[in-house]
Design a protein around this motif. Structure first.
Motif, PDB file in Angstrom:
ATOM      1  N   UNK A   1      25.546  28.859 -50.517  1.00 53.44           N
ATOM      2  CA  UNK A   1      25.007  29.081 -49.091  1.00 53.44           C
ATOM      3  C   UNK A   1      24.270  28.027 -48.553  1.00 53.44           C
ATOM      4  N   UNK A   2      24.540  27.046 -47.995  1.00 54.99           N
ATOM      5  CA  UNK A   2      23.628  26.105 -47.403  1.00 54.99           C
ATOM      6  C   UNK A   2      23.433  25.951 -46.021  1.00 54.99           C
ATOM      7  N   UNK A   3      22.094  26.101 -45.480  1.00 58.52           N
ATOM      8  CA  UNK A   3      21.393  26.091 -44.213  1.00 58.52           C
ATOM      9  C   UNK A   3      21.401  24.365 -43.639  1.00 58.52           C
ATOM     10  N   UNK A   4      21.869  24.250 -42.821  1.00 54.93           N
ATOM     11  CA  UNK A   4      21.933  22.567 -42.152  1.00 54.93           C
ATOM     12  C   UNK A   4      20.714  22.783 -41.039  1.00 54.93           C
ATOM     13  N   UNK A   5      20.281  23.905 -40.653  1.00 56.18           N
ATOM     14  CA  UNK A   5      19.142  23.808 -39.747  1.00 56.18           C
ATOM     15  C   UNK A   5      18.569  25.061 -39.772  1.00 56.18           C
ATOM     16  N   UNK A   6      17.265  25.226 -39.407  1.00 59.03           N
ATOM     17  CA  UNK A   6      16.551  26.310 -39.101  1.00 59.03           C
ATOM     18  C   UNK A   6      16.487  26.730 -37.534  1.00 59.03           C
ATOM     19  N   UNK A   7      17.002  25.810 -36.719  1.00 57.56           N
ATOM     20  CA  UNK A   7      17.064  26.146 -35.193  1.00 57.56           C
ATOM     21  C   UNK A   7      18.266  26.819 -34.841  1.00 57.56           C
ATOM     22  N   UNK A   8      18.012  27.644 -33.658  1.00 54.13           N
ATOM     23  CA  UNK A   8      19.145  28.641 -32.945  1.00 54.13           C
ATOM     24  C   UNK A   8      18.917  28.525 -31.721  1.00 54.13           C
ATOM     25  N   UNK A   9      20.058  28.855 -30.837  1.00 55.38           N
ATOM     26  CA  UNK A   9      19.904  29.224 -29.603  1.00 55.38           C
ATOM     27  C   UNK A   9      20.018  30.554 -28.840  1.00 55.38           C
ATOM     28  N   UNK A  10      19.802  31.514 -29.869  1.00 47.80           N
ATOM     29  CA  UNK A  10      19.523  32.643 -29.988  1.00 47.80           C
ATOM     30  C   UNK A  10      18.225  33.165 -30.570  1.00 47.80           C
ATOM     31  N   UNK A  11      17.883  34.416 -30.283  1.00 44.65           N
ATOM     32  CA  UNK A  11      16.515  34.879 -30.967  1.00 44.65           C
ATOM     33  C   UNK A  11      16.664  36.431 -31.476  1.00 44.65           C
ATOM     34  N   UNK A  12      17.663  36.517 -32.208  1.00 43.25           N
ATOM     35  CA  UNK A  12      18.140  37.833 -32.600  1.00 43.25           C
ATOM     36  C   UNK A  12      16.927  38.854 -33.047  1.00 43.25           C
ATOM     37  N   UNK A  13      16.826  39.902 -32.617  1.00 42.61           N
ATOM     38  CA  UNK A  13      15.779  40.837 -32.853  1.00 42.61           C
ATOM     39  C   UNK A  13      15.495  41.073 -34.462  1.00 42.61           C
ATOM     40  N   UNK A  14      16.438  40.950 -35.241  1.00 39.24           N
ATOM     41  CA  UNK A  14      16.309  41.292 -36.531  1.00 39.24           C
ATOM     42  C   UNK A  14      16.221  39.987 -37.576  1.00 39.24           C
TER      43      UNK A  14
END
Length: 343
Positions: free
Chosen positions: A22-35
């Protein structure tokens, strides 16, 4: 002296063979899910993030050493600029001639906010299946959980993925007092649109501004409750990940349960995670990791890089250290966010 062949598989010290990255291409996200992350999230400096070329080189090395499934994650992977270049490169590892290293499957986990834009392109790259994070079908509740998401946009992305011919699994983090009353609705809706559903126990990773103890829901309890209204027929079906599935007789679709807290799946773990910064996590539930960015940027060749990988995998623990309600000073507490690790 034992000489390890260049393309030898990657076993750990407990007899498990690594076949899934499983490879993450970014730590950024357009949401901020509470969990998942805090509302006022501070993201990593871009200089710390691997380029897509660097990520591609590392993934290619893993594939040559036996990885057969590759899942692209984030953060939200589709917010990364030029991410489709990475999908095209990884898609080139699919359908290789017999006897050559290659992928059996290239998949994606997404919140679907940008899926309408990319669904056709993902299909063209060889993606056939996507996991969509969706924790509520109520617009107001969806926005509270995601802190800024738009349900209409997410549903448009799911619809576009279906029209592109992608199989869909809806991933729902089960939270007591938050969305536990929606499981029946989600099951029925997934039956209507032809999607599978997977319920996931919340995992204690990083500070999010929410008390997970208040929301923790054992899926053993949720399953018993669902079986009062739905006929769940156990299945041997697997997708390569930790979910355990049942067929819902009333809808004909599958429901999966990911239970890191109540019934861990460590004995058969075949996975490692590569973060967007080049850190290799051999266990989601341990803080230990190996820095691959430094040797990569220092010019290490493939054999040298895989020496680092092989040593890390041999240190892969037998099981995770997740525990709801750990004290803030507990050294075994997982302080990193899921978005940094790669969900």
């Amino acid at each position: 002296m034992n000489v390890i062949p260049l393309n030898a598989p990657l076993p750990d010290s407990h007899g498990r063979l690594l076949t899934y990255l499983r490879v993450s291409v970014t730590d950024r996200c357009d949401m901020r899910c509470i969990y998942c992350m805090s509302e006022d999230m501070t993201f990593l400096p871009k200089a710390e993030i691997l380029s897509l070329d660097e990520l591609g080189r590392l993934c290619a090395s893993f594939i040559r050493h036996g990885v057969r499934r590759l899942r692209v994650t984030g953060g939200e992977p589709l917010v990364r600029r030029d991410v489709m270049d990475f999908f095209r490169e990884m898609g080139g590892w699919l359908n290789r001639p017999d006897g050559q290293a290659g992928l059996d499957e290239l998949t994606l986990t997404t919140n679907a906010s940008r899926l309408a834009e990319f669904a056709d392109g993902l299909r063209a790259c060889g993606v056939r299946r996507v996991n969509v994070s969706l924790d509520s079908l109520d617009p107001d509740r969806f926005r509270r959980i995601t802190r800024r998401g738009n349900l209409t946009r997410t549903l448009e992305g799911i619809r576009a993925a279906r029209e592109a011919g992608l199989d869909i699994r809806i991933n729902t983090v089960a939270m007591a007092g938050v969305n536990a009353d929606e499981f029946d609705t989600l099951i029925a809706w997934c039956g209507e649109i032809g999607a599978d559903l997977c319920l996931i126990e919340t995992m204690p990773m990083g500070e999010t501004g929410e008390d997970r103890t208040d929301h923790y829901l054992p899926l053993s309890d949720a399953r018993r409750d669902l079986q009062q209204r739905w006929t769940l027929e156990p299945l041997a079906y697997r997708t390569g990940g930790p979910a355990r599935y049942a067929r819902i007789a009333e809808t004909g679709r599958r429901i999966g349960f990911i239970t890191p807290m109540t019934h861990n799946f460590c004995d058969s773990c075949n996975r490692v995670r590569l973060s967007c910064t080049g850190r290799l996590f051999t266990c989601l539930g341990h803080e230990g990791s190996t820095d691959l960015r430094a040797p990569l940027r220092a010019g290490a060749d493939d054999m040298e890089m895989m020496d680092h990988v092989r040593a890390a995998i041999l240190r892969k623990p037998r099981g995770h250290d997740f525990l709801i309600g750990r004290d803030a000073n507990d050294p075994a507490r997982i302080t990193r966010h899921m978005s940094v690790t790669g969900g």
